[in-house]
Design an enzyme around this catalytic site. Structure first.
Site: not given
Ligand code: ADP
Length: 210
Positions: A43-45, A48-50, A114
């Site tokens: 998914g996009l940066s 919420g992957k991590s 992720s």
């Molecule tokens: P990615 O790894 O995809 O780049 P991150 O996990 O680093 O994204 O960041 C996702 C952000 O979105 C976090 O600040 C998280 O708290 C927020 N968020 C809000 N709702 C959700 C959800 N349902 N699942 C995952 N993250 C969420």
């Protein structure tokens, strides 16, 4: 005159044969009671992957299930530190991460990968490598609109990309190709983190039973 050997002797790989070892996948699963699988969060940066992977890992380990995260950002600091963000390098990055996942999952670990992994063909190759080794693979699309991801901008990367400080950024300069038939669709804008985590755990449980 003798032929010039290639710089890193890559031609030598044709003399290598793979060694299957004495422990089959079935024996490993039976004996250790660990099945192994890869959940591939894409998914996009900022989708919420991590965040989801970290909580799923915590919950599995709490249940004494071996789980391990393979995080795109962490890999780029090590195994993939020689790679950039061109489509070619992204393909290499995803392929290497995929190989690492198959090894860990084959050892019996539930791997939580992720990576943005924006290109469908790259993800499909990772799926195919898992299938060829009989290792369960679940693609989990952590889906948010670009607007939501950009609004969150947890790492400040969208702002930098818009300002021209970062090139090749997914969603801004490069496309994100959504999975067509992911095993899991985690709509992180409309669900809580806890709901997304439960969705992953429920899927793993039902897959382990079948
Ligand atoms: P990615 O790894 O995809 O780049 P991150 O996990 O680093 O994204 O960041 C996702 C952000 O979105 C976090 O600040 C998280 O708290 C927020 N968020 C809000 N709702 C959700 C959800 N349902 N699942 C995952 N993250 C969420």
């Amino acid at each position: 005159m003798a032929a010039e050997p290639d710089a890193n002797n890559a031609g030598n790989t044709r003399f290598i044969r793979t060694e299957p070892g004495a422990v089959t996948r079935e024996v490993r699963v039976q004996s250790l009671g660990m099945r192994g699988a890869t959940v591939w969060f894409t998914g996009l940066s900022g989708a919420g992957k991590s965040t989801i992977a970290i909580e799923v890992e915590r919950r599995l380990v709490e249940q004494r299930i071996a789980a391990y995260r393979v995080d795109g950002d962490n890999l780029r600091a090590g195994l993939c530190s020689d790679l950039g963000f061109s489509p070619e390098d992204r393909a290499r990055n995803v392929a290497r991460a995929g190989e690492a996942c198959t090894m860990l999952a084959d050892a019996g670990i539930v791997v939580l990968a992720s990576l943005v992994s924006p290109f469908r063909a790259d993800r499909d190759r990772v799926r195919a490598v898992h299938a060829s080794r009989g290792i369960p693979f679940f693609e989990a699309h952590v889906a948010v609109s670009l607007e939501v991801a950009e609004q969150r901008d947890t790492k400040g990367l969208y702002r930098r990309a818009r300002a021209g400080e970062i090139a090749d950024f997914t969603g801004i300069h490069q496309p994100y190709e959504e999975p067509l038939a992911p095993e899991l669709l985690l709509e992180s804008a409309d669900s809580t983190i806890a709901q997304c985590v439960e969705q992953v755990l429920a899927h793993l449980q039902s897959a382990a039973r079948s």
